[in-house]
Structure formats: C-alpha cells, structure tokens
Design a protein around this motif. Structure first.
Motif, mmCIF file in Angstrom:
data_model
loop_
_atom_site.group_PDB
_atom_site.id
_atom_site.type_symbol
_atom_site.label_atom_id
_atom_site.label_comp_id
_atom_site.label_asym_id
_atom_site.label_seq_id
_atom_site.Cartn_x
_atom_site.Cartn_y
_atom_site.Cartn_z
ATOM 1 N N ALA A 1 0.826 -1.208 0.000
ATOM 2 C CA ALA A 1 0.000 0.000 0.000
ATOM 3 C C ALA A 1 0.860 1.258 0.000
ATOM 4 C CB ALA A 1 -0.940 -0.007 1.205
ATOM 5 N N ASP A 2 1.904 1.267 0.838
ATOM 6 C CA ASP A 2 2.768 2.444 0.942
ATOM 7 C C ASP A 2 3.586 2.668 -0.324
ATOM 8 O OD1 ASP A 2 1.845 2.894 3.514
ATOM 9 O OD2 ASP A 2 3.540 1.868 4.476
ATOM 10 N N VAL A 3 4.135 1.607 -0.895
ATOM 11 C CA VAL A 3 5.009 1.751 -2.064
ATOM 12 C C VAL A 3 4.196 2.081 -3.311
ATOM 13 C CG1 VAL A 3 6.607 0.536 -3.595
ATOM 14 C CG2 VAL A 3 6.823 0.278 -1.119
ATOM 15 N N VAL A 4 3.071 1.387 -3.526
ATOM 16 C CA VAL A 4 2.250 1.639 -4.715
ATOM 17 C C VAL A 4 1.476 2.942 -4.569
ATOM 18 C CG1 VAL A 4 0.386 0.733 -6.158
ATOM 19 C CG2 VAL A 4 2.118 -0.819 -5.231
ATOM 20 N N GLY A 5 1.088 3.262 -3.335
ATOM 21 C CA GLY A 5 0.391 4.513 -3.097
ATOM 22 C C GLY A 5 -1.102 4.422 -3.266
ATOM 23 N N CYS A 6 -1.686 3.244 -2.990
ATOM 24 C CA CYS A 6 -3.142 3.111 -3.048
ATOM 25 C C CYS A 6 -3.584 2.112 -1.986
ATOM 26 C CB CYS A 6 -3.607 2.674 -4.439
ATOM 27 S SG CYS A 6 -3.292 0.945 -4.832
ATOM 28 N N PRO A 7 -4.868 2.176 -1.589
ATOM 29 C CA PRO A 7 -5.360 1.214 -0.609
ATOM 30 C C PRO A 7 -5.280 -0.213 -1.159
ATOM 31 C CG PRO A 7 -6.903 3.035 -0.876
ATOM 32 C CD PRO A 7 -5.909 3.149 -1.986
ATOM 33 N N VAL A 8 -5.087 -1.170 -0.265
ATOM 34 C CA VAL A 8 -5.114 -2.572 -0.667
ATOM 35 C C VAL A 8 -6.139 -3.300 0.195
ATOM 36 C CG1 VAL A 8 -2.686 -2.521 -1.347
ATOM 37 C CG2 VAL A 8 -3.301 -3.353 0.935
ATOM 38 N N THR A 9 -6.724 -4.340 -0.398
ATOM 39 C CA THR A 9 -7.586 -5.231 0.359
ATOM 40 C C THR A 9 -7.076 -6.653 0.170
ATOM 41 O OG1 THR A 9 -9.131 -5.531 -1.480
ATOM 42 C CG2 THR A 9 -9.613 -3.778 0.100
ATOM 43 N N ARG A 10 -7.440 -7.500 1.103
ATOM 44 C CA ARG A 10 -7.085 -8.916 1.000
ATOM 45 C C ARG A 10 -8.358 -9.751 0.980
ATOM 46 N NH1 ARG A 10 -3.344 -9.474 6.009
ATOM 47 N NH2 ARG A 10 -4.664 -7.787 6.761
ATOM 48 N N CYS A 11 -8.221 -10.978 0.554
ATOM 49 C CA CYS A 11 -9.387 -11.838 0.382
ATOM 50 C C CYS A 11 -9.596 -12.721 1.610
ATOM 51 C CB CYS A 11 -9.209 -12.716 -0.854
ATOM 52 S SG CYS A 11 -8.991 -11.765 -2.374
ATOM 53 N N ARG A 12 -10.851 -12.985 1.892
ATOM 54 C CA ARG A 12 -11.166 -13.871 3.009
ATOM 55 C C ARG A 12 -10.678 -15.284 2.728
ATOM 56 N NH1 ARG A 12 -17.370 -14.693 3.789
ATOM 57 N NH2 ARG A 12 -16.998 -15.745 1.807
ATOM 58 N N ASP A 13 -10.764 -15.721 1.474
ATOM 59 C CA ASP A 13 -10.364 -17.083 1.118
ATOM 60 C C ASP A 13 -8.852 -17.241 1.192
ATOM 61 O OD1 ASP A 13 -12.845 -18.581 0.001
ATOM 62 O OD2 ASP A 13 -12.942 -16.603 -0.925
ATOM 63 N N ALA A 14 -8.425 -18.352 1.762
ATOM 64 C CA ALA A 14 -6.984 -18.644 1.783
ATOM 65 C C ALA A 14 -6.485 -19.019 0.403
ATOM 66 C CB ALA A 14 -6.704 -19.779 2.774
ATOM 67 N N GLU A 15 -7.324 -19.679 -0.400
ATOM 68 C CA GLU A 15 -6.946 -20.128 -1.735
ATOM 69 C C GLU A 15 -7.782 -19.367 -2.760
ATOM 70 O OE1 GLU A 15 -4.395 -21.807 -2.041
ATOM 71 O OE2 GLU A 15 -4.128 -22.705 -0.058
ATOM 72 N N VAL A 16 -7.286 -18.199 -3.164
ATOM 73 C CA VAL A 16 -8.075 -17.311 -4.016
ATOM 74 C C VAL A 16 -8.194 -17.874 -5.426
ATOM 75 C CG1 VAL A 16 -8.280 -14.953 -4.886
ATOM 76 C CG2 VAL A 16 -7.339 -15.366 -2.608
ATOM 77 N N GLY A 17 -7.135 -18.526 -5.923
ATOM 78 C CA GLY A 17 -7.211 -19.133 -7.245
ATOM 79 C C GLY A 17 -8.276 -20.213 -7.299
ATOM 80 N N ALA A 18 -8.351 -21.031 -6.248
ATOM 81 C CA ALA A 18 -9.381 -22.070 -6.191
ATOM 82 C C ALA A 18 -10.769 -21.446 -6.127
ATOM 83 C CB ALA A 18 -9.144 -22.978 -4.990
ATOM 84 N N ARG A 19 -10.913 -20.347 -5.382
ATOM 85 C CA ARG A 19 -12.201 -19.656 -5.349
ATOM 86 C C ARG A 19 -12.580 -19.178 -6.747
ATOM 87 N NH1 ARG A 19 -16.826 -19.467 -2.625
ATOM 88 N NH2 ARG A 19 -15.693 -19.360 -0.626
ATOM 89 N N GLY A 20 -11.603 -18.651 -7.476
ATOM 90 C CA GLY A 20 -11.879 -18.226 -8.845
ATOM 91 C C GLY A 20 -12.307 -19.375 -9.731
ATOM 92 N N ALA A 21 -11.653 -20.534 -9.576
ATOM 93 C CA ALA A 21 -12.048 -21.716 -10.349
ATOM 94 C C ALA A 21 -13.464 -22.156 -9.965
ATOM 95 C CB ALA A 21 -11.054 -22.844 -10.115
ATOM 96 N N TYR A 22 -13.788 -22.076 -8.669
ATOM 97 C CA TYR A 22 -15.151 -22.391 -8.218
ATOM 98 C C TYR A 22 -16.163 -21.474 -8.908
ATOM 99 C CZ TYR A 22 -19.228 -22.094 -5.139
ATOM 100 O OH TYR A 22 -20.509 -22.041 -4.642
ATOM 101 N N LEU A 23 -15.858 -20.178 -8.932
ATOM 102 C CA LEU A 23 -16.767 -19.224 -9.571
ATOM 103 C C LEU A 23 -16.884 -19.501 -11.069
ATOM 104 C CD1 LEU A 23 -15.532 -16.018 -7.724
ATOM 105 C CD2 LEU A 23 -17.699 -17.210 -7.349
ATOM 106 N N ALA A 24 -15.759 -19.849 -11.707
ATOM 107 C CA ALA A 24 -15.803 -20.195 -13.129
ATOM 108 C C ALA A 24 -16.687 -21.419 -13.358
ATOM 109 C CB ALA A 24 -14.393 -20.448 -13.651
ATOM 110 N N GLY A 25 -16.643 -22.383 -12.405
ATOM 111 C CA GLY A 25 -17.506 -23.550 -12.505
ATOM 112 C C GLY A 25 -18.972 -23.183 -12.415
ATOM 113 N N LEU A 26 -19.312 -22.283 -11.479
ATOM 114 C CA LEU A 26 -20.694 -21.827 -11.371
ATOM 115 C C LEU A 26 -21.155 -21.142 -12.646
ATOM 116 C CD1 LEU A 26 -20.940 -20.289 -7.768
ATOM 117 C CD2 LEU A 26 -21.471 -22.624 -8.511
ATOM 118 N N VAL A 27 -20.291 -20.296 -13.197
ATOM 119 C CA VAL A 27 -20.635 -19.577 -14.421
ATOM 120 C C VAL A 27 -20.776 -20.548 -15.587
ATOM 121 C CG1 VAL A 27 -19.800 -17.890 -16.107
ATOM 122 C CG2 VAL A 27 -19.620 -17.410 -13.657
ATOM 123 N N ALA A 28 -19.878 -21.536 -15.666
ATOM 124 C CA ALA A 28 -19.947 -22.516 -16.745
ATOM 125 C C ALA A 28 -21.252 -23.298 -16.682
ATOM 126 C CB ALA A 28 -18.760 -23.470 -16.674
#
Length: 509
Positions: free
Chosen positions: A415-442
């Motif tokens: 946040a300090d180096v880039v100069g913008c707010p950052v957020t983090r994800c509740r999920d520990a495995e964000v890539g897997a969450r994305g694959a889950y969402l892709a499955g729902l969409v598919a």
C-alpha cells in the motif's frame, strides 16, 4: 459438512483442492507439494504423470473427508499457465512438462527481439513473448531436442494435461490460448502468427481454443467412483491461475486490479475487450473469462522464491521470519537497494530481458541482516509498483492475493510503495475460489445459453468478500516515491552489464 463442488489449483510448487458446499462455503483443503526439476542451466520441468497423480489425490482426499461425498458433481480446475506440455495421441507425455519459468530458449527470444519479431507479435496480440511461452519452447525443442516432438500429437498447457486426464479431451482454454498465437479480439488461431515465429509446422499440435460455453465435460468412464465423486460428475476447465485468481479476488469490472504475491509476483488490470493496449511493449494481454473483458497482465519472473532464497542468506527459517526481521530496518534499508531478478530465465515483465540478473547496491560493513531482509522485501515490492504503473493508472483499490498477501506487514508495504489502498481476500486459496466461480458460471452458461459480464459480477459479488483494507501512509508513500525512482535509476545503470553475466540469455539460439 457436505461438499458439492471441488476446485483444484495446480500451482508450480503446490497442488491444492478446496471443497465447497452448496452455499459456496469452504469445507476443507488438501495439498500436495510439487517438485520442479532443473536438469540443466535455465531449465524448469515437471513430471506430467506425477502432476496428474497429485491432482487425483487431492480431489479424492477432499471428496472422501466430508459427509455425502457422492454429492460432488463438479470439479473445476485451474493451473499454472504458459509453458509447453507435449502429449502423444494416447495422452501419454512425450517428455517432461516445460514450465513458464524455463529459460532455455532465452537466446531464441533475444534473436526474435533483435529481428523485430517480438514487436510484430505484440502488435497483433498485446502479449510479449518470453522464454517460457510455447512458441519459444517449441522452437528450442525443434533445434535441440527434436525427439520430444517425434510422437507429439498435442501441445497443451498444464491445465490441458490435467483436463485430458479427467475427461479424455485435449483442449486449450481461452485464457491459456491468449498468447502467443491468438490475435487480440479473435477466437481462432492465426496462421500468420505461427509463420511469424517460423512454426508453421506446429499449428496442428494446438487444439482450437474452447468456446466459453464448452468448458465442461463428463469424467472418463469409471474415474468418478474411484476418486469419490458422483457418477455424473463433470470437470470444468477454468481460466488458468492468474485470471482465476483475479476472478477470485473480486476484480471483475473494467479498471479494477489485482496483485498476486506468490511464486510469481503478478499484477492484472481489467480492460475492455476492445480497448487497445497502452504503454510499453511488455506483459501479456489475456482473455479474462468474463464476457467483453480482457486482462492487462504483468507477470514477473520474481516471486516468493526470492524470499526463500533470502531466508537462507540471512539465516531465518521462513518468509514470515524474514518479514519480521525486515521490520527492524527503516524504510530504504539504510541505503541498500535490491534488484530482485534472480530467475535463471531473466525477467519477462514489466520489461523483457532473458539475461536480467539480481544485484544488491550500497552494501557496507554498517549493514546488518535486518537491512538485507528489508532490501529484499522492498525490491520485490518495487517490482509490484513497476508492474502496476506499466499497466495503466494507479487503481483506486488494489486487491491482493497469493501467500504473501496474508502477511499484514508486507500488505501494508505494498500500500505504501504503490500509493493506493489494498484489500485482501477472506479465502486462503483465491485461485481455487476463482475456479469455483468459473464452474458456477460454466454451469449457468450451459443451461441459460450464455451469460453477461454483469451476471458474472453478480455471482462474484455474492461469493467474494474483501477483508482487511489497508490505507497507504502519505508520508511513507512520499518517501517511497523517491526510493522507487532510485530503484529504476539503478536498474537502468546496471542493465548493460547483464549481457556479460554468466549464463545470461538462458540458452542457445
């Protein structure tokens, strides 16, 4: 708790499976460490069958560890991208999988760069070829290891060889297809791009890119029962790991951005599918998996393996200890500047140089272990800022993902180096969450005849929760503005020396 969906993330260093219940809540995680073989200078390979076994193992562990495992009727898979995984007509590998961070084709890439081939390819695709892309690796194999090609029937991605093992179908998903042979805005291979790289002969190795409504297939006969799934289970070929992680972070609207602090430090900004690439010839333009949207991606060759290396250097056990040690040194590491280009393949974004090498500047007897740790952490974070800047305007919020994002000290530094707010994800495995969402969409795509970007955004908004918003400290950002300028000045000054470094170029043309 019953499981209805399992998502698999086939990373370079770890294969993970995450179970989700009918409401999208995580029910369990299984992990298997992967091995990257380095049989020679610049080379990075994996045993294809070993990767496939790990995938089946983690699926079965999650399926059988929960009540009602027979209810699991969807497995959605994301995986590391790029590289080249050659298979024969029967699906057997013709050799090891060649990875995205393989540097053996560095000299070939340099030759294409000097000849203007890379600039021509970038103009057509929005993606800059590097040594770990399929075109470079195939050109290298044709000259140096033609036996790999003798029995090859298909050139797939890591996700492709896993999908083939689950379904029996050879396929290339559209995000994986984005580079280097798919023109921006198109859905079919361009024969002229194969010819540009002297690879006319390789066109027949590439299955046509999948349509968005053709991501899912039933599992091969008998497999579902063996690994604890419902008899009618299907496998979805989700976007590869970077676009899936962006999806899992919640960045699904034009202008939103994600930074992955993982094996690869990578930033991705959502752009319109008809929006031209602005800025320098660097990085990749990928389909996002969301209708009407692409991603401007800056995937560096640096990442958390640099932290692992630094742990050994300063004598701590783990990256979390390195970050704690770094906190004992002030911003700027008492004048130390670290260029984090340690990959044998050089660097691929936000600039391309197969010979790029790391270095530490300003070292004296007055510096301690804490300063070395701070310089390494800051060097990686400067690389993140560099990537964000190359992709366009600084976003209003930068979503963080990857293992490094769980460390609040590093997240605040971003946040300090880039100069913008950052957020983090509740999920520990964000890539897997994305694959889950892709499955729902598919699943919705197949039943409703197509989905819109707003419908995808609604699905993502329902399932993705951002936590731990961190604001940049204005005084620290001002300090890091000066330090970042120094970082770039030093890189420009030492870059001419990279060509003379031992092993620079990563291969033989």
């Amino acid at each position: 708790m019953s499981v209805t969906t399992i998502s698999v993330d086939v990373g370079t260093s770890v294969v993970k499976a995450v179970g989700y219940d009918a409401d999208g809540r995580e029910t369990g995680v299984a992990r298997r460490a992967s091995v990257v073989d380095r049989p020679g200078p610049g080379r990075a390979e994996q045993d294809v069958e070993a990767v496939r076994r790990r995938v089946l193992d983690v699926i079965e562990e999650v399926a059988r560890s929960a009540d009602g495992s027979a209810e699991v009727d969807l497995v959605s898979v994301t995986a590391q991208g790029d590289g080249c995984w050659l298979v024969a007509a029967d699906g057997a590998p013709t050799g090891t999988g060649l990875l995205w961070n393989d540097g053996r084709a560095g000299a070939q890439v340099r030759a294409w760069q000097d000849e203007g081939v890379l600039a021509d390819g970038f103009a057509r695709t929005g993606s800059m070829t590097f040594s770990g892309l399929a075109n470079a690796l195939l050109a290298w194999c044709a000259e140096h290891e033609p036996a790999r090609l003798d029995n090859a029937a298909a050139a797939l991605s890591c996700g492709g060889v896993v999908h083939a093992a689950l379904t029996g179908r050879n396929a290339i998903e559209t995000t994986d297809a984005s580079a280097p042979f798919l023109p921006a805005g198109e859905t079919a291979w361009d024969a002229d791009l194969f010819a540009l790289f002297g690879l006319d002969w390789a066109r027949s190795l590439f299955p046509d890119p999948l349509a968005d409504d053709d991501r899912s297939r039933p599992l091969v006969d008998g497999l579902a029962g063996k690994i604890g799934l419902a008899d009618d289970a299907v496998a979805v070929m989700a976007p590869y790991d970077v676009p899936s992680t962006v999806l899992g972070s919640g960045a699904v609207r034009v202008g939103e951005a994600c930074a992955i602090l993982g094996t690869t430090l990578c930033t991705a900004t959502v752009i319109g599918a008809d929006e031209p690439v602005r800025g320098p010839e660097a990085g990749l333009r990928l389909r996002s998996g969301v209708p009407g949207q692409d991603l401007r991606v800056m995937p560096t060759a640096a990442g958390t393996d640099v932290l692992d290396w630094a742990c050994g250097l300063v004598g701590v056990d783990a990256p979390v200890d390195l970050v704690a040690l770094a906190s004992q040194s002030p911003a700027g590491a008492r004048g130390l500047v670290f260029l984090p280009y340690l990959s044998p393949a050089g660097e691929r974004a936000p600039f391309l140089d197969p010979g790029a090498r790391g270095s530490l500047h300003g070292l004296s007897l007055e510096h301690g272990r804490e300063d070395l740790a701070r310089a390494v952490l800051e060097g990686l974070t400067h690389a993140v800022r560099d990537c964000v800047a190359m992709a366009g305007p600084v976003p209003t919020v930068l979503r963080l993902a990857g293992g490094g994002s769980h460390n609040e000290t590093w997240a605040q530094l971003v946040a300090d180096v880039v100069g913008c707010p950052v957020t983090r994800c509740r999920d520990a495995e964000v890539g897997a969450r994305g694959a889950y969402l892709a499955g729902l969409v598919a699943r919705r795509d197949g039943s409703a005849g197509g989905v819109t970007a707003s419908e995808v955004a609604d699905v993502v908004d329902h399932h993705v929760t951002a936590v731990g918003r961190l604001e940049p400290d204005p005084a620290m950002t001002a300090r890091y503005d000066d330090l970042h300028a120094r970082f770039l000045e030093l890189r420009e000054a030492v870059a001419p020396t990279w060509a003379t470094a031992p092993g620079a170029g990563g291969g033989t043309a």
